[in-house]
Design an enzyme around this catalytic site. Structure first.
Site, PDB file in Angstrom:
ATOM      1  N   HIS A  24      58.289 -22.911 -38.226  1.00  0.00           N
ATOM      2  CA  HIS A  24      59.011 -22.441 -37.035  1.00  0.00           C
ATOM      3  C   HIS A  24      59.916 -21.256 -37.410  1.00  0.00           C
ATOM      4  CE1 HIS A  24      58.747 -26.875 -35.615  1.00  0.00           C
ATOM      5  NE2 HIS A  24      58.001 -26.199 -34.775  1.00  0.00           N
ATOM      6  N   LYS A  48      58.804 -38.099 -23.966  1.00  0.00           N
ATOM      7  CA  LYS A  48      58.292 -37.902 -25.318  1.00  0.00           C
ATOM      8  C   LYS A  48      59.357 -38.347 -26.328  1.00  0.00           C
ATOM      9  CE  LYS A  48      56.307 -34.164 -28.122  1.00  0.00           C
ATOM     10  NZ  LYS A  48      56.042 -32.729 -28.183  1.00  0.00           N
ATOM     11  N   ARG A  97      48.569 -21.953 -35.245  1.00  0.00           N
ATOM     12  CA  ARG A  97      48.189 -22.307 -36.618  1.00  0.00           C
ATOM     13  C   ARG A  97      46.690 -22.331 -36.810  1.00  0.00           C
ATOM     14  NH1 ARG A  97      52.078 -27.276 -36.167  1.00  0.00           N
ATOM     15  NH2 ARG A  97      51.406 -26.793 -34.063  1.00  0.00           N
ATOM     16  N   SER A 135      55.994 -30.406 -37.657  1.00  0.00           N
ATOM     17  CA  SER A 135      57.108 -31.363 -37.719  1.00  0.00           C
ATOM     18  C   SER A 135      56.571 -32.758 -38.034  1.00  0.00           C
ATOM     19  CB  SER A 135      57.851 -31.393 -36.381  1.00  0.00           C
ATOM     20  OG  SER A 135      58.381 -30.136 -36.082  1.00  0.00           O
TER      21      SER A 135
HETATM   22  P1  ADP Z   1      55.548 -28.241 -29.096  1.00  0.00           P
HETATM   23  O1  ADP Z   1      55.797 -29.714 -28.964  1.00  0.00           O
HETATM   24  O2  ADP Z   1      55.909 -27.459 -27.884  1.00  0.00           O
HETATM   25  O3  ADP Z   1      54.205 -27.855 -29.662  1.00  0.00           O
HETATM   26  P2  ADP Z   1      56.659 -27.683 -31.693  1.00  0.00           P
HETATM   27  O4  ADP Z   1      58.094 -27.820 -32.050  1.00  0.00           O
HETATM   28  O5  ADP Z   1      55.694 -28.586 -32.355  1.00  0.00           O
HETATM   29  O6  ADP Z   1      56.660 -27.805 -30.140  1.00  0.00           O
HETATM   30  O7  ADP Z   1      56.189 -26.190 -31.939  1.00  0.00           O
HETATM   31  C1  ADP Z   1      56.801 -25.105 -31.278  1.00  0.00           C
HETATM   32  C2  ADP Z   1      55.947 -23.865 -31.463  1.00  0.00           C
HETATM   33  O8  ADP Z   1      55.921 -23.528 -32.851  1.00  0.00           O
HETATM   34  C3  ADP Z   1      54.490 -24.015 -31.051  1.00  0.00           C
HETATM   35  O9  ADP Z   1      54.061 -22.765 -30.510  1.00  0.00           O
HETATM   36  C4  ADP Z   1      53.780 -24.291 -32.346  1.00  0.00           C
HETATM   37  O10 ADP Z   1      52.426 -23.889 -32.319  1.00  0.00           O
HETATM   38  C5  ADP Z   1      54.589 -23.401 -33.287  1.00  0.00           C
HETATM   39  N1  ADP Z   1      54.501 -23.844 -34.674  1.00  0.00           N
HETATM   40  C6  ADP Z   1      54.784 -25.055 -35.185  1.00  0.00           C
HETATM   41  N2  ADP Z   1      54.570 -25.088 -36.516  1.00  0.00           N
HETATM   42  C7  ADP Z   1      54.148 -23.845 -36.868  1.00  0.00           C
HETATM   43  C8  ADP Z   1      53.730 -23.238 -38.097  1.00  0.00           C
HETATM   44  N3  ADP Z   1      53.676 -23.934 -39.224  1.00  0.00           N
HETATM   45  N4  ADP Z   1      53.351 -21.942 -38.073  1.00  0.00           N
HETATM   46  C9  ADP Z   1      53.353 -21.256 -36.893  1.00  0.00           C
HETATM   47  N5  ADP Z   1      53.729 -21.769 -35.706  1.00  0.00           N
HETATM   48  C10 ADP Z   1      54.109 -23.043 -35.683  1.00  0.00           C
END
Ligand code: ADP
Length: 168
Positions: A24, A48, A97, A135
């Protein structure tokens, strides 16, 4: 050029950030210089369940992004496009990703476009070293006592360790 720049002034990067990872943070650090203001927005979804309560997710994000002047951390509930409009954002940032992210993301973009045609979604492709990082995987590794120090910002590592201990 200046006209185009002035149209890209506020972007919102939404997510659960449960917790924020280096993946992130990489997206935040790459998106921030492209806009005057980048709002990292933690979505509140009562349906959630999350490992970390909202105030803690916000605090971890604030700590991890304190070196970035134009980055602001906020939370929102309800529709993302309505929130984005309410803060004057005209761009949504998402990270991609793998192909597996794509189908869901495309559906969201098309729905958001339907709801609010004036807002564009821009995707940043993950840096290769973070392509496996989420995460969920960080929580899984930590819950089994694995070392996550290279995967999350330092303030998150300590909290994850405490969270893992609470999991037993
Ligand atoms: P959500 O539940 O909305 O997917 P996340 O917190 O899991 O929220 O992710 C927020 C954003 O960050 C999403 O667009 C996700 O694809 C991106 N993201 C998460 N991990 C990575 C990573 N390792 N590299 C690039 N983008 C990421």
């Amino acid at each position: 050029m200046s006209e185009r720049r002035s149209k890209l002034n506020t972007a919102v990067y939404p997510g659960s950030f449960d917790p924020v990872t280096n993946g992130h943070l990489d997206i935040v650090e790459r998106a921030a210089p492209l806009f005057d203001r980048l709002v990292v927005a933690v979505g509140v979804n009562p349906k959630k369940p999350t490992a970390f309560p909202l105030p803690e997710r916000l605090e971890m994000l604030r700590e991890a992004t304190s070196h970035l002047e134009n980055v602001h951390i906020e939370s929102f509930d309800g529709l993302l496009v309505e929130y984005a409009s309410s803060i004057g954002a005209n761009v949504i940032i998402r990270g991609l990703r793998a192909v597996s992210d794509f189908e869901y993301e495309m559906q969201q973009v098309l729905m958001n476009k339907q709801l609010c045609p004036g807002i564009e979604t821009i995707f940043l492709i993950t840096s290769s070293q973070y392509s496996f990082l989420s995460s969920s995987i960080v929580k899984e590794v930590s819950s089994f006592g694995g070392d996550v120090k290279d995967l999350v910002p330092p303030p998150v590592e300590a909290r994850l360790r405490r969270w893992s201990r609470r999991q037993g």
